[in-house]
Design a protein around this motif. Sequence first.
Motif, PDB file in Angstrom:
ATOM      1  N   ASP C  96       1.404   6.249  14.883  1.00 55.88           N
ATOM      2  CA  ASP C  96       2.556   7.107  15.176  1.00 55.88           C
ATOM      3  C   ASP C  96       3.758   6.273  15.620  1.00 55.88           C
ATOM      4  N   LYS C  97       4.797   6.960  16.093  1.00 55.30           N
ATOM      5  CA  LYS C  97       6.073   6.338  16.449  1.00 55.30           C
ATOM      6  C   LYS C  97       5.936   5.244  17.510  1.00 55.30           C
ATOM      7  N   SER C  98       4.937   5.389  18.382  1.00 58.08           N
ATOM      8  CA  SER C  98       4.755   4.392  19.447  1.00 58.08           C
ATOM      9  C   SER C  98       3.744   3.314  19.041  1.00 58.08           C
ATOM     10  N   GLY C  99       3.231   3.405  17.767  1.00 51.61           N
ATOM     11  CA  GLY C  99       2.256   2.419  17.306  1.00 51.61           C
ATOM     12  C   GLY C  99       0.830   2.828  17.622  1.00 51.61           C
ATOM     13  N   LYS C 100       0.669   3.964  18.293  1.00 51.33           N
ATOM     14  CA  LYS C 100      -0.672   4.469  18.655  1.00 51.33           C
ATOM     15  C   LYS C 100      -1.418   4.929  17.412  1.00 51.33           C
ATOM     16  N   THR C 101      -2.730   4.643  17.373  1.00 52.00           N
ATOM     17  CA  THR C 101      -3.474   4.889  16.133  1.00 52.00           C
ATOM     18  C   THR C 101      -4.494   6.024  16.234  1.00 52.00           C
ATOM     19  N   LYS C 102      -4.753   6.625  15.081  1.00 56.73           N
ATOM     20  CA  LYS C 102      -5.894   7.517  14.842  1.00 56.73           C
ATOM     21  C   LYS C 102      -6.536   6.989  13.565  1.00 56.73           C
ATOM     22  N   ALA C 103      -7.853   6.916  13.541  1.00 54.84           N
ATOM     23  CA  ALA C 103      -8.500   6.337  12.361  1.00 54.84           C
ATOM     24  C   ALA C 103      -9.813   7.017  12.057  1.00 54.84           C
ATOM     25  N   GLY C 104     -10.289   6.796  10.836  1.00 53.43           N
ATOM     26  CA  GLY C 104     -11.577   7.347  10.425  1.00 53.43           C
ATOM     27  C   GLY C 104     -11.682   7.491   8.926  1.00 53.43           C
ATOM     28  N   HIS C 105     -12.630   8.310   8.509  1.00 51.10           N
ATOM     29  CA  HIS C 105     -12.855   8.655   7.105  1.00 51.10           C
ATOM     30  C   HIS C 105     -11.654   9.487   6.651  1.00 51.10           C
ATOM     31  N   LEU C 106     -11.064   9.130   5.504  1.00 53.26           N
ATOM     32  CA  LEU C 106      -9.875   9.861   5.045  1.00 53.26           C
ATOM     33  C   LEU C 106     -10.281  11.104   4.255  1.00 53.26           C
ATOM     34  N   LEU C 107     -10.055  12.272   4.855  1.00 51.53           N
ATOM     35  CA  LEU C 107     -10.380  13.530   4.170  1.00 51.53           C
ATOM     36  C   LEU C 107      -9.210  13.970   3.291  1.00 51.53           C
ATOM     37  N   GLU C 108      -8.007  13.967   3.830  1.00 49.16           N
ATOM     38  CA  GLU C 108      -6.824  14.267   3.026  1.00 49.16           C
ATOM     39  C   GLU C 108      -5.576  13.782   3.728  1.00 49.16           C
ATOM     40  N   ALA C 109      -4.516  13.547   2.942  1.00 43.53           N
ATOM     41  CA  ALA C 109      -3.271  13.025   3.503  1.00 43.53           C
ATOM     42  C   ALA C 109      -2.123  13.413   2.586  1.00 43.53           C
ATOM     43  N   THR C 110      -1.071  13.948   3.163  1.00 40.79           N
ATOM     44  CA  THR C 110       0.109  14.290   2.376  1.00 40.79           C
ATOM     45  C   THR C 110       1.049  13.091   2.361  1.00 40.79           C
ATOM     46  N   VAL C 111       1.289  12.569   1.167  1.00 43.21           N
ATOM     47  CA  VAL C 111       2.037  11.322   0.993  1.00 43.21           C
ATOM     48  C   VAL C 111       3.531  11.492   1.279  1.00 43.21           C
ATOM     49  N   PHE C 112       4.088  10.630   2.128  1.00 44.30           N
ATOM     50  CA  PHE C 112       5.542  10.480   2.212  1.00 44.30           C
ATOM     51  C   PHE C 112       5.919   9.409   1.200  1.00 44.30           C
ATOM     52  N   ALA C 113       5.300   8.252   1.335  1.00 44.94           N
ATOM     53  CA  ALA C 113       5.422   7.174   0.340  1.00 44.94           C
ATOM     54  C   ALA C 113       4.161   6.339   0.462  1.00 44.94           C
ATOM     55  N   ALA C 114       3.599   5.889  -0.654  1.00 48.15           N
ATOM     56  CA  ALA C 114       2.372   5.096  -0.568  1.00 48.15           C
ATOM     57  C   ALA C 114       2.241   4.157  -1.753  1.00 48.15           C
ATOM     58  N   GLU C 115       1.869   2.918  -1.444  1.00 46.97           N
ATOM     59  CA  GLU C 115       1.672   1.874  -2.457  1.00 46.97           C
ATOM     60  C   GLU C 115       0.192   1.533  -2.525  1.00 46.97           C
ATOM     61  N   ILE C 116      -0.391   1.757  -3.692  1.00 48.48           N
ATOM     62  CA  ILE C 116      -1.819   1.547  -3.895  1.00 48.48           C
ATOM     63  C   ILE C 116      -2.034   0.276  -4.715  1.00 48.48           C
ATOM     64  N   HIS C 117      -2.943  -0.576  -4.243  1.00 46.67           N
ATOM     65  CA  HIS C 117      -3.389  -1.705  -5.064  1.00 46.67           C
ATOM     66  C   HIS C 117      -4.833  -1.429  -5.441  1.00 46.67           C
ATOM     67  N   LEU C 118      -5.058  -1.182  -6.734  1.00 43.67           N
ATOM     68  CA  LEU C 118      -6.396  -0.805  -7.207  1.00 43.67           C
ATOM     69  C   LEU C 118      -6.928  -1.845  -8.183  1.00 43.67           C
ATOM     70  N   ARG C 119      -8.175  -2.261  -7.956  1.00 40.41           N
ATOM     71  CA  ARG C 119      -8.830  -3.206  -8.859  1.00 40.41           C
ATOM     72  C   ARG C 119      -9.901  -2.453  -9.633  1.00 40.41           C
TER      73      ARG C 119
END
Lengths: 142, 142, 142
Positions: C96-119
């Motif tokens: 978030d804005k203060s750098g504080k994190t939440k983490a885990g298994h990604l169920l869903e996410a609404t993209v603002f902008a995202a760069e994917i590197h896929l092999r």
Amino acid sequence: MSVAEFDLKRNLLIRAKHNSELVRFITELAGDRRITTAAFTVIGAVKRAKLGFYDQEKHEYHEITVDSPHEIASCIGNISLKNGKPFVHAHAVLADKSGKTKAGHLLEATVFAAEIHLREFKGKKLEREYDEETALSLWKIE
Amino acid sequence: MSVAEFDLKRNLLIRAKHNSELVRFITELAGDRRITTAAFTVIGAVKRAKLGFYDQEKHEYHEITVDSPHEIASCIGNISLKNGKPFVHAHAVLADKSGKTKAGHLLEATVFAAEIHLREFKGKKLEREYDEETALSLWKIE
Amino acid sequence: MSVAEFDLKRNLLIRAKHNSELVRFITELAGDRRITTAAFTVIGAVKRAKLGFYDQEKHEYHEITVDSPHEIASCIGNISLKNGKPFVHAHAVLADKSGKTKAGHLLEATVFAAEIHLREFKGKKLEREYDEETALSLWKIE
């Protein structure tokens, strides 16, 4: 879908210089070795760093100062071209003595020790261009 | 600049054994398959773990005990040689039930389930050597 | 040891669509391009997201709602087959804005902008199958 395809050139394992600024170090490495497109990860430790959070409403970066030694628990980034020059985009998760984290867009970091794994790509050049919707420089992929 | 170049051998997708210790599991895998240089990522979950924070002044690791189940939200690592044997260096971000994180140098982790993506390299061997400035074993790259 | 070997096909750099749901975006991309096995990383930002924590006793996911803009500080994932169809498994660290994190298994996410590197990999198909011990769908590697 916006997909650019690349063949792999080489895998580089790089020891970042003690006291160097990590984003500049990778940018200069790209310039020196004429790397135009790449993806990388980094682990290591920093003496201090500056992270960014992009305000999606105001369209500006909010800075987060990390003014003590932290582990680089994760750093994922890429290199593409911006105004014809190698541009580094990286995000990082930093951790303090108790394991507590600060994370975000990596603005700068003073290296204590850092190991970079960089995959250099060959293929068409990938340029960034201004995106109206986000006010960010995003990949120009048709 | 300190850069070692490698060609890619194979991509390995590996299912780590339930209840195995992750760092030892990867180290033994490297030994069994004669992997001397590699980069990897891991996602999954651990039953418990031990993380490290390197004290940049005292030159010693401070241990962080994680004694409950956590997701491996991120784990990035590499394999190179230390005293002629495969040596695993990995950093991880672990997350609890509320999404709260603990992160750092991965000392050990008991696997609940873990998926490893490992890229094996071919090329010159990469050895670690003692570095005076940091008191760490860093890559010997001329 | 449970190891599946793959040769690398291509490296894809992908700009995820603004407002798309990231897990579905990657799943559809895999379907469209007939990608059956891959590994990827993502950096960027989300408008909101849902993370999961797997309860190792009860064998069920606990959901963590992230209902404000966050940086994707890290996202590591893979694609394999589940019931014959491309299945995306990803974990993420959000900040978030203060750098504080939440983490885990990604169920869903609404993209603002995202760069994917896929092999993308070529080789034998890799299927998931039900694992008794964890009650998860894990890689079937003999």
